[in-house]
Design an enzyme around this catalytic site. Sequence first.
Site, mmCIF file in Angstrom:
data_model
loop_
_atom_site.group_PDB
_atom_site.id
_atom_site.type_symbol
_atom_site.label_atom_id
_atom_site.label_comp_id
_atom_site.label_asym_id
_atom_site.label_seq_id
_atom_site.Cartn_x
_atom_site.Cartn_y
_atom_site.Cartn_z
ATOM 1 N NE ARG A 169 6.272 6.428 0.899
ATOM 2 C CZ ARG A 169 5.333 6.280 1.857
ATOM 3 N NH1 ARG A 169 4.207 5.654 1.593
ATOM 4 N NH2 ARG A 169 5.541 6.755 3.071
ATOM 5 C CB SER A 189 5.178 9.853 11.432
ATOM 6 O OG SER A 189 4.333 10.002 10.311
ATOM 7 N N GLY A 226 -4.837 8.116 5.311
ATOM 8 C CA GLY A 226 -3.919 9.037 5.986
ATOM 9 C C GLY A 226 -2.679 9.305 5.147
ATOM 10 N NE ARG A 270 -5.342 0.398 12.881
ATOM 11 C CZ ARG A 270 -4.678 0.529 11.743
ATOM 12 N NH1 ARG A 270 -3.344 0.527 11.750
ATOM 13 N NH2 ARG A 270 -5.315 0.662 10.597
ATOM 14 C CG ASP A 285 0.448 0.083 9.462
ATOM 15 O OD1 ASP A 285 0.109 0.917 10.326
ATOM 16 O OD2 ASP A 285 0.793 0.395 8.316
ATOM 17 N NE ARG A 335 -2.738 -1.855 8.191
ATOM 18 C CZ ARG A 335 -2.504 -2.364 6.977
ATOM 19 N NH1 ARG A 335 -2.719 -3.639 6.736
ATOM 20 N NH2 ARG A 335 -2.053 -1.602 6.006
ATOM 21 C CE LYS A 389 -2.801 0.882 3.702
ATOM 22 N NZ LYS A 389 -2.614 2.248 4.228
ATOM 23 C CB SER A 390 3.766 2.319 2.061
ATOM 24 O OG SER A 390 3.154 2.251 3.311
ATOM 25 C CE LYS A 398 -0.322 4.391 12.933
ATOM 26 N NZ LYS A 398 0.460 5.083 11.905
HETATM 27 C C1 S3P Z 1 2.442 4.838 6.220
HETATM 28 C C2 S3P Z 1 3.068 5.142 7.396
HETATM 29 C C3 S3P Z 1 2.563 4.733 8.715
HETATM 30 C C4 S3P Z 1 1.562 3.600 8.599
HETATM 31 C C5 S3P Z 1 0.560 3.828 7.523
HETATM 32 C C6 S3P Z 1 1.246 3.985 6.170
HETATM 33 C C7 S3P Z 1 3.015 5.338 4.965
HETATM 34 O O1 S3P Z 1 1.908 5.839 9.313
HETATM 35 O O2 S3P Z 1 0.912 3.406 9.842
HETATM 36 O O3 S3P Z 1 -0.339 2.732 7.436
HETATM 37 O O4 S3P Z 1 2.625 4.862 3.880
HETATM 38 O O5 S3P Z 1 3.863 6.237 5.023
HETATM 39 P P1 S3P Z 1 2.739 6.936 10.172
HETATM 40 O O6 S3P Z 1 3.749 7.483 9.273
HETATM 41 O O7 S3P Z 1 1.733 7.973 10.561
HETATM 42 O O8 S3P Z 1 3.267 6.179 11.348
#
Ligand code: S3P
Length: 431
Positions: A26, A167, A94, A345, A314, A387, A21-22, A341
Amino acid sequence: MNLSIKKIKPFQAVIRVPGDKSISHRSVMIGSIANGITTVENFLPGEDCLSTVNCMRQLGVEIEALSPTALKIKGRGLHGLKEAGDYLDVGNSGTTIRLLSGLLAGQDFFSIITGDASIRRRPMARVAVPLRQMGAQIWGRDQDRLAPLAIKGEPLKAIHYQSPVASAQVKSAILLAGLYADGETSVTEPALSRDHTERMLAGFKGKIQVDGFTTVVSPGELTGQQVVIPGDISSAAFFLAAAAIIPGSRITIQDMGLNPTRTGILEVLAAMGAQIKIENERTVSGEILGDVSVVGQSLKAVEIGGDLIPRLIDEIPVLAVVGAMAEGQTVIRDAGELKVKESNRLRAMATELSRFGAEIRETEDGLLIKGAGKYKGAVCESYHDHRIAMACALMGLAADGTTEVKNSECINISFPGFLDCLAQLGGMERC
Ligand code: S3P
Protein backbone atom coordinates in the site's frame (compact mmCIF):
# COMPACT_ATOMS: atom_id res chain seq x y z
CA MET A 1 15.96 -25.49 -2.84
CA ASN A 2 15.25 -28.03 -0.11
CA LEU A 3 15.19 -26.87 3.50
CA SER A 4 16.33 -29.22 6.23
CA ILE A 5 14.96 -28.69 9.73
CA LYS A 6 15.76 -30.55 12.93
CA LYS A 7 13.85 -30.84 16.18
CA ILE A 8 14.84 -28.12 18.64
CA LYS A 9 15.09 -27.87 22.40
CA PRO A 10 13.29 -25.15 24.39
CA PHE A 11 14.84 -21.81 23.35
CA GLN A 12 14.99 -18.15 24.35
CA ALA A 13 15.26 -15.54 21.59
CA VAL A 14 14.64 -11.87 20.85
CA ILE A 15 14.11 -11.17 17.15
CA ARG A 16 12.64 -8.68 14.68
CA VAL A 17 10.79 -9.74 11.56
CA PRO A 18 10.70 -7.88 8.21
CA GLY A 19 8.16 -5.15 7.46
CA ASP A 20 4.48 -5.89 6.97
CA LYS A 21 3.68 -7.15 3.46
CA SER A 22 0.20 -5.60 3.20
CA ILE A 23 1.39 -2.19 4.38
CA SER A 24 4.48 -2.32 2.12
CA HIS A 25 2.30 -2.83 -0.99
CA ARG A 26 0.00 0.00 0.00
CA SER A 27 2.83 2.42 0.75
CA VAL A 28 4.12 2.03 -2.83
CA MET A 29 0.74 2.27 -4.57
CA ILE A 30 -0.63 5.11 -2.46
CA GLY A 31 2.73 6.95 -2.48
CA SER A 32 2.73 6.70 -6.29
CA ILE A 33 -0.62 8.48 -6.68
CA ALA A 34 -0.03 11.07 -3.96
CA ASN A 35 1.37 14.54 -4.60
CA GLY A 36 4.99 15.03 -3.55
CA ILE A 37 7.53 12.69 -2.02
CA THR A 38 6.74 9.62 0.07
CA THR A 39 9.50 7.92 2.01
CA VAL A 40 9.10 4.38 3.28
CA GLU A 41 11.14 2.84 6.10
CA ASN A 42 11.23 -0.88 6.95
CA PHE A 43 9.76 -1.74 3.54
CA LEU A 44 9.53 -5.51 2.98
CA PRO A 45 11.95 -6.43 0.16
CA GLY A 46 10.09 -9.71 -0.46
CA GLU A 47 9.29 -10.79 -4.02
CA ASP A 48 5.60 -9.82 -3.76
CA CYS A 49 6.29 -6.22 -2.74
CA LEU A 50 9.07 -5.92 -5.32
CA SER A 51 6.47 -6.90 -7.94
CA THR A 52 4.40 -3.90 -6.83
CA VAL A 53 7.45 -1.63 -7.12
CA ASN A 54 8.15 -2.92 -10.65
CA CYS A 55 4.54 -2.44 -11.76
CA MET A 56 4.43 1.14 -10.44
CA ARG A 57 7.74 1.89 -12.17
CA GLN A 58 6.27 0.57 -15.43
CA LEU A 59 3.39 2.99 -14.89
CA GLY A 60 5.86 5.88 -14.90
CA VAL A 61 6.58 6.32 -11.19
CA GLU A 62 10.13 7.10 -10.07
CA ILE A 63 10.94 4.87 -7.08
CA GLU A 64 14.42 5.01 -5.64
CA ALA A 65 15.66 2.24 -3.32
CA LEU A 66 17.73 4.12 -0.72
CA SER A 67 18.51 0.70 0.78
CA PRO A 68 16.76 -2.69 0.43
CA THR A 69 14.25 -1.57 3.08
CA ALA A 70 14.01 2.19 2.40
CA LEU A 71 12.25 3.75 -0.59
CA LYS A 72 11.78 7.25 -1.93
CA ILE A 73 8.75 7.56 -4.17
CA LYS A 74 8.13 10.60 -6.37
CA GLY A 75 4.35 10.73 -6.29
CA ARG A 76 2.70 11.66 -9.61
CA GLY A 77 -0.66 12.72 -8.21
CA LEU A 78 -3.98 10.99 -8.90
CA HIS A 79 -3.82 11.57 -12.65
CA GLY A 80 -0.08 11.25 -13.29
CA LEU A 81 0.31 7.53 -14.07
CA LYS A 82 1.26 6.62 -17.66
CA GLU A 83 0.26 3.68 -19.83
CA ALA A 84 2.85 0.88 -19.47
CA GLY A 85 4.67 -0.22 -22.64
CA ASP A 86 4.10 -3.89 -21.85
CA TYR A 87 1.97 -6.14 -19.64
CA LEU A 88 2.29 -5.75 -15.86
CA ASP A 89 3.61 -8.84 -14.08
CA VAL A 90 2.56 -9.26 -10.44
CA GLY A 91 4.44 -12.56 -9.97
CA ASN A 92 2.74 -14.45 -7.11
CA SER A 93 1.09 -11.41 -5.54
CA GLY A 94 -2.71 -11.41 -5.14
CA THR A 95 -2.56 -8.08 -3.34
CA THR A 96 -0.76 -6.47 -6.29
CA ILE A 97 -3.14 -7.73 -8.98
CA ARG A 98 -6.33 -6.91 -7.06
CA LEU A 99 -5.36 -3.50 -5.65
CA LEU A 100 -3.73 -2.44 -8.91
CA SER A 101 -6.90 -3.43 -10.83
CA GLY A 102 -8.76 -0.89 -8.68
CA LEU A 103 -6.17 1.77 -9.39
CA LEU A 104 -6.10 1.03 -13.14
CA ALA A 105 -9.91 1.11 -13.39
CA GLY A 106 -9.83 4.90 -13.07
CA GLN A 107 -6.90 5.60 -15.44
CA ASP A 108 -7.35 7.03 -18.87
CA PHE A 109 -5.40 4.20 -20.53
CA PHE A 110 -5.20 0.46 -21.26
CA SER A 111 -3.40 -2.12 -19.12
CA ILE A 112 -2.82 -5.86 -19.14
CA ILE A 113 -1.99 -7.44 -15.83
CA THR A 114 -0.99 -11.02 -15.11
CA GLY A 115 1.16 -13.19 -12.87
CA ASP A 116 2.49 -16.69 -12.21
CA ALA A 117 0.56 -19.97 -12.50
CA SER A 118 -0.95 -19.55 -9.01
CA ILE A 119 -2.18 -16.02 -9.77
CA ARG A 120 -3.70 -17.22 -13.04
CA ARG A 121 -5.79 -19.76 -11.10
CA ARG A 122 -7.08 -17.33 -8.43
CA PRO A 123 -10.55 -15.69 -8.65
CA MET A 124 -10.55 -12.20 -10.13
CA ALA A 125 -14.31 -11.74 -10.67
CA ARG A 126 -14.47 -10.55 -7.07
CA VAL A 127 -12.74 -7.33 -8.17
CA ALA A 128 -13.82 -7.24 -11.83
CA VAL A 129 -17.55 -7.27 -10.93
CA PRO A 130 -17.60 -4.17 -8.68
CA LEU A 131 -15.09 -2.28 -10.84
CA ARG A 132 -17.26 -2.93 -13.90
CA GLN A 133 -20.26 -1.64 -11.93
CA MET A 134 -18.26 1.55 -11.45
CA GLY A 135 -17.87 1.81 -15.24
CA ALA A 136 -14.43 0.30 -15.94
CA GLN A 137 -13.98 -2.09 -18.86
CA ILE A 138 -12.36 -5.34 -17.73
CA TRP A 139 -11.79 -8.58 -19.60
CA GLY A 140 -10.11 -11.80 -18.54
CA ARG A 141 -9.86 -15.50 -19.31
CA ASP A 142 -12.70 -17.87 -18.40
CA GLN A 143 -15.44 -15.30 -18.98
CA ASP A 144 -13.54 -12.53 -17.22
CA ARG A 145 -12.91 -14.58 -14.09
CA LEU A 146 -9.18 -15.26 -14.44
CA ALA A 147 -5.96 -13.36 -15.19
CA PRO A 148 -4.50 -12.13 -17.46
CA LEU A 149 -6.85 -9.19 -17.05
CA ALA A 150 -7.17 -6.42 -19.63
CA ILE A 151 -8.39 -3.14 -18.13
CA LYS A 152 -9.50 -0.02 -19.96
CA GLY A 153 -9.93 2.75 -17.42
CA GLU A 154 -13.01 4.99 -17.67
CA PRO A 155 -14.53 7.91 -15.77
CA LEU A 156 -15.94 6.05 -12.76
CA LYS A 157 -19.33 6.20 -11.04
CA ALA A 158 -19.54 6.03 -7.26
CA ILE A 159 -21.23 2.84 -6.04
CA HIS A 160 -22.35 1.29 -2.75
CA TYR A 161 -20.99 -2.22 -2.80
CA GLN A 162 -22.08 -5.04 -0.53
CA SER A 163 -19.15 -7.43 -0.73
CA PRO A 164 -19.99 -11.14 -0.48
CA VAL A 165 -16.51 -11.84 1.01
CA ALA A 166 -14.60 -10.29 3.90
CA SER A 167 -11.58 -9.45 1.77
CA ALA A 168 -9.22 -6.52 2.22
CA GLN A 169 -8.07 -6.97 -1.36
CA VAL A 170 -11.60 -6.52 -2.71
CA LYS A 171 -12.36 -3.65 -0.33
CA SER A 172 -9.08 -1.90 -1.16
CA ALA A 173 -9.54 -2.27 -4.94
CA ILE A 174 -12.90 -0.51 -4.67
CA LEU A 175 -11.59 2.20 -2.32
CA LEU A 176 -8.67 2.97 -4.65
CA ALA A 177 -11.06 3.14 -7.62
CA GLY A 178 -13.30 5.33 -5.46
CA LEU A 179 -10.59 8.00 -5.44
CA TYR A 180 -11.44 8.46 -9.15
CA ALA A 181 -15.26 8.25 -8.87
CA ASP A 182 -17.85 11.00 -9.21
CA GLY A 183 -19.00 10.90 -5.58
CA GLU A 184 -18.90 8.87 -2.36
CA THR A 185 -18.07 5.17 -2.87
CA SER A 186 -18.77 2.74 -0.06
CA VAL A 187 -17.97 -0.91 0.63
CA THR A 188 -19.75 -3.00 3.24
CA GLU A 189 -18.21 -6.35 4.11
CA PRO A 190 -19.68 -9.30 6.02
CA ALA A 191 -16.91 -9.11 8.66
CA LEU A 192 -14.07 -6.68 9.13
CA SER A 193 -10.99 -7.47 7.03
CA ARG A 194 -7.61 -5.77 7.55
CA ASP A 195 -7.94 -1.98 7.40
CA HIS A 196 -4.46 -0.86 6.31
CA THR A 197 -5.75 0.91 3.18
CA GLU A 198 -8.19 2.96 5.23
CA ARG A 199 -5.52 3.94 7.75
CA MET A 200 -3.00 4.84 5.07
CA LEU A 201 -5.46 6.86 2.97
CA ALA A 202 -6.39 8.83 6.10
CA GLY A 203 -2.67 9.40 6.82
CA PHE A 204 -2.19 10.69 3.24
CA LYS A 205 -5.03 13.22 3.85
CA GLY A 206 -7.58 11.24 1.86
CA LYS A 207 -11.29 11.58 2.64
CA ILE A 208 -12.25 8.29 4.27
CA GLN A 209 -14.71 7.26 6.95
CA VAL A 210 -15.32 3.94 8.63
CA ASP A 211 -18.58 3.00 10.30
CA GLY A 212 -18.74 -0.61 11.49
CA PHE A 213 -18.23 -2.88 8.49
CA THR A 214 -18.79 -0.03 6.01
CA THR A 215 -16.02 2.20 4.62
CA VAL A 216 -16.76 5.33 2.59
CA VAL A 217 -14.21 7.11 0.38
CA SER A 218 -14.59 10.41 -1.47
CA PRO A 219 -12.48 11.48 -4.44
CA GLY A 220 -9.67 13.87 -3.61
CA GLU A 221 -5.94 14.40 -3.94
CA LEU A 222 -3.49 12.70 -1.54
CA THR A 223 -0.35 14.16 0.02
CA GLY A 224 2.94 12.22 0.23
CA GLN A 225 4.06 11.13 3.72
CA GLN A 226 6.86 9.49 5.64
CA VAL A 227 5.76 5.92 6.30
CA VAL A 228 7.41 3.66 8.87
CA ILE A 229 6.25 0.04 8.56
CA PRO A 230 5.91 -2.29 11.58
CA GLY A 231 7.12 -5.90 11.57
CA ASP A 232 4.69 -8.32 9.89
CA ILE A 233 2.56 -10.25 12.40
CA SER A 234 1.99 -12.91 9.71
CA SER A 235 5.76 -13.54 9.52
CA ALA A 236 6.14 -13.28 13.29
CA ALA A 237 3.40 -15.91 13.64
CA PHE A 238 5.81 -18.75 12.80
CA PHE A 239 8.09 -17.76 15.67
CA LEU A 240 5.33 -16.91 18.13
CA ALA A 241 3.95 -20.37 17.42
CA ALA A 242 7.39 -22.01 17.71
CA ALA A 243 7.67 -20.72 21.28
CA ALA A 244 4.06 -21.72 22.02
CA ILE A 245 4.48 -25.35 20.89
CA ILE A 246 7.82 -25.98 22.59
CA PRO A 247 7.07 -25.67 26.33
CA GLY A 248 9.72 -23.81 28.27
CA SER A 249 10.57 -21.57 25.28
CA ARG A 250 10.29 -17.81 25.29
CA ILE A 251 10.39 -15.47 22.30
CA THR A 252 10.14 -11.71 22.01
CA ILE A 253 9.36 -10.10 18.68
CA GLN A 254 10.27 -6.43 18.69
CA ASP A 255 8.32 -3.74 16.81
CA MET A 256 5.62 -6.13 15.59
CA GLY A 257 2.42 -4.82 14.00
CA LEU A 258 -0.58 -5.03 16.34
CA ASN A 259 -3.36 -3.71 14.11
CA PRO A 260 -6.52 -5.16 15.74
CA THR A 261 -7.74 -6.47 12.36
CA ARG A 262 -4.65 -8.74 12.32
CA THR A 263 -4.18 -9.90 15.93
CA GLY A 264 -6.51 -12.93 15.91
CA ILE A 265 -3.50 -15.24 16.27
CA LEU A 266 -2.56 -13.70 19.64
CA GLU A 267 -6.08 -14.26 20.95
CA VAL A 268 -6.07 -17.87 19.79
CA LEU A 269 -2.63 -18.65 21.23
CA ALA A 270 -3.71 -17.12 24.56
CA ALA A 271 -6.97 -19.14 24.54
CA MET A 272 -4.90 -22.30 23.92
CA GLY A 273 -2.80 -21.57 27.00
CA ALA A 274 0.30 -19.71 25.78
CA GLN A 275 1.44 -16.81 27.97
CA ILE A 276 1.47 -13.58 25.99
CA LYS A 277 2.82 -10.19 27.01
CA ILE A 278 2.74 -6.94 25.02
CA GLU A 279 5.09 -4.08 25.92
CA ASN A 280 6.14 -0.77 24.45
CA GLU A 281 2.85 -0.41 22.53
CA ARG A 282 2.65 2.72 20.39
CA THR A 283 1.23 4.10 17.12
CA VAL A 284 3.52 4.94 14.19
CA SER A 285 2.26 6.02 10.74
CA GLY A 286 -1.30 5.22 11.83
CA GLU A 287 -0.48 1.61 12.75
CA ILE A 288 -0.13 0.11 16.25
CA LEU A 289 3.04 -1.84 17.06
CA GLY A 290 4.81 -3.20 20.11
CA ASP A 291 7.11 -5.88 21.52
CA VAL A 292 5.34 -9.21 21.91
CA SER A 293 6.57 -12.08 24.07
CA VAL A 294 5.24 -15.63 24.11
CA VAL A 295 6.11 -18.26 26.71
CA GLY A 296 5.28 -21.82 25.75
CA GLN A 297 3.45 -24.17 28.11
CA SER A 298 1.08 -27.09 27.52
CA LEU A 299 -1.69 -26.17 25.08
CA LYS A 300 -5.34 -27.14 24.78
CA ALA A 301 -7.50 -27.33 21.63
CA VAL A 302 -9.78 -24.46 20.48
CA GLU A 303 -12.51 -23.76 17.96
CA ILE A 304 -11.77 -20.99 15.45
CA GLY A 305 -14.43 -19.51 13.16
CA GLY A 306 -16.79 -16.63 12.39
CA ASP A 307 -15.57 -13.02 12.46
CA LEU A 308 -12.21 -14.15 13.82
CA ILE A 309 -11.25 -15.77 10.49
CA PRO A 310 -10.41 -12.55 8.57
CA ARG A 311 -8.33 -11.44 11.57
CA LEU A 312 -6.04 -14.48 11.21
CA ILE A 313 -6.64 -15.50 7.62
CA ASP A 314 -2.94 -15.93 6.75
CA GLU A 315 -2.14 -17.65 10.07
CA ILE A 316 -4.37 -20.70 9.59
CA PRO A 317 -1.49 -22.92 8.35
CA VAL A 318 0.46 -21.97 11.51
CA LEU A 319 -2.59 -22.59 13.69
CA ALA A 320 -3.06 -26.03 12.14
CA VAL A 321 0.44 -26.89 13.39
CA VAL A 322 -0.32 -25.46 16.84
CA GLY A 323 -3.57 -27.48 16.89
CA ALA A 324 -1.56 -30.65 16.19
CA MET A 325 0.44 -29.94 19.38
CA ALA A 326 -2.56 -29.17 21.61
CA GLU A 327 -4.56 -31.55 23.76
CA GLY A 328 -8.00 -32.26 22.27
CA GLN A 329 -9.64 -31.54 18.91
CA THR A 330 -9.00 -28.17 17.28
CA VAL A 331 -11.74 -27.11 14.87
CA ILE A 332 -11.22 -24.49 12.16
CA ARG A 333 -14.39 -23.49 10.30
CA ASP A 334 -15.68 -20.67 8.05
CA ALA A 335 -12.29 -20.70 6.33
CA GLY A 336 -13.32 -21.66 2.77
CA GLU A 337 -11.30 -18.66 1.49
CA LEU A 338 -8.16 -20.70 2.23
CA LYS A 339 -8.96 -22.83 -0.84
CA VAL A 340 -8.27 -19.84 -3.13
CA LYS A 341 -5.06 -18.52 -1.61
CA GLU A 342 -1.61 -19.06 -3.18
CA SER A 343 -2.47 -22.78 -2.94
CA ASN A 344 -5.48 -24.65 -1.52
CA ARG A 345 -4.16 -24.21 2.00
CA LEU A 346 -6.74 -26.48 3.67
CA ARG A 347 -5.82 -29.39 1.43
CA ALA A 348 -2.10 -28.61 1.59
CA MET A 349 -2.02 -28.54 5.41
CA ALA A 350 -4.14 -31.69 5.74
CA THR A 351 -1.83 -33.54 3.33
CA GLU A 352 1.45 -32.28 4.74
CA LEU A 353 0.68 -32.62 8.47
CA SER A 354 -0.52 -36.20 7.81
CA ARG A 355 3.00 -37.01 6.63
CA PHE A 356 4.24 -36.27 10.18
CA GLY A 357 1.61 -38.67 11.56
CA ALA A 358 -0.94 -35.99 12.54
CA GLU A 359 -4.64 -36.84 12.63
CA ILE A 360 -5.99 -34.02 10.50
CA ARG A 361 -9.00 -33.91 8.19
CA GLU A 362 -10.09 -31.34 5.64
CA THR A 363 -13.75 -30.31 5.94
CA GLU A 364 -16.00 -28.25 3.64
CA ASP A 365 -14.68 -24.97 5.05
CA GLY A 366 -11.91 -25.82 7.48
CA LEU A 367 -9.87 -28.44 9.29
CA LEU A 368 -10.31 -30.90 12.17
CA ILE A 369 -7.09 -31.65 14.02
CA LYS A 370 -6.69 -34.13 16.85
CA GLY A 371 -3.66 -33.02 18.80
CA ALA A 372 -1.12 -35.58 19.97
CA GLY A 373 2.15 -33.73 20.43
CA LYS A 374 4.43 -36.58 19.28
CA TYR A 375 5.39 -36.65 15.60
CA LYS A 376 8.14 -37.90 13.32
CA GLY A 377 10.02 -35.74 10.82
CA ALA A 378 8.72 -35.86 7.22
CA VAL A 379 9.50 -34.84 3.65
CA CYS A 380 7.06 -32.06 2.70
CA GLU A 381 5.89 -30.26 -0.42
CA SER A 382 5.63 -26.46 -0.38
CA TYR A 383 3.13 -26.21 -3.27
CA HIS A 384 5.26 -23.14 -4.10
CA ASP A 385 3.28 -21.42 -1.33
CA HIS A 386 5.44 -19.46 1.11
CA ARG A 387 3.14 -19.93 4.08
CA ILE A 388 2.84 -23.69 3.56
CA ALA A 389 6.64 -24.02 3.33
CA MET A 390 7.10 -22.09 6.61
CA ALA A 391 4.30 -23.99 8.38
CA CYS A 392 5.97 -27.30 7.45
CA ALA A 393 9.29 -25.94 8.76
CA LEU A 394 7.52 -25.00 12.02
CA MET A 395 6.19 -28.55 12.38
CA GLY A 396 9.74 -29.79 11.75
CA LEU A 397 10.99 -27.85 14.80
CA ALA A 398 8.76 -29.98 17.04
CA ALA A 399 8.87 -33.35 15.21
CA ASP A 400 11.48 -36.02 16.01
CA GLY A 401 14.45 -36.25 13.68
CA THR A 402 14.77 -34.27 10.50
CA THR A 403 12.18 -32.64 8.23
CA GLU A 404 12.76 -31.67 4.60
CA VAL A 405 10.73 -28.93 2.90
CA LYS A 406 10.97 -29.19 -0.88
CA ASN A 407 10.94 -26.09 -3.12
CA SER A 408 11.34 -23.78 -0.15
CA GLU A 409 12.64 -20.80 -2.17
CA CYS A 410 9.04 -19.49 -2.23
CA ILE A 411 9.64 -18.33 1.35
CA ASN A 412 11.30 -15.24 -0.18
CA ILE A 413 7.90 -14.12 -1.39
CA SER A 414 7.06 -12.80 2.07
CA PHE A 415 9.94 -13.50 4.45
CA PRO A 416 13.50 -12.95 3.24
CA GLY A 417 15.63 -13.72 6.32
CA PHE A 418 13.39 -16.55 7.55
CA LEU A 419 16.34 -18.94 7.57
CA ASP A 420 18.43 -16.56 9.69
CA CYS A 421 15.62 -16.29 12.24
CA LEU A 422 15.29 -20.08 12.22
CA ALA A 423 19.03 -20.46 12.77
CA GLN A 424 18.69 -18.27 15.89
CA LEU A 425 16.33 -20.86 17.35
CA GLY A 426 18.79 -23.64 16.48
CA GLY A 427 16.43 -25.46 14.14
CA MET A 428 18.25 -25.21 10.83
CA GLU A 429 20.34 -28.07 9.64
CA ARG A 430 21.44 -26.88 6.19
CA CYS A 431 19.82 -25.45 3.10
C1 S3P B 1 -4.20 -9.09 1.97
C2 S3P B 1 -5.46 -9.54 2.27
C3 S3P B 1 -5.78 -10.95 2.50
C4 S3P B 1 -4.54 -11.77 2.80
C5 S3P B 1 -3.42 -11.47 1.87
C6 S3P B 1 -3.04 -9.99 1.94
C7 S3P B 1 -4.00 -7.66 1.72
O1 S3P B 1 -6.38 -11.48 1.32
O2 S3P B 1 -4.85 -13.15 2.76
O3 S3P B 1 -2.27 -12.23 2.20
O4 S3P B 1 -2.84 -7.20 1.71
O5 S3P B 1 -4.99 -6.96 1.51
P1 S3P B 1 -7.98 -11.33 1.07
O6 S3P B 1 -8.27 -9.91 1.09
O7 S3P B 1 -8.21 -11.92 -0.29
O8 S3P B 1 -8.61 -12.14 2.15
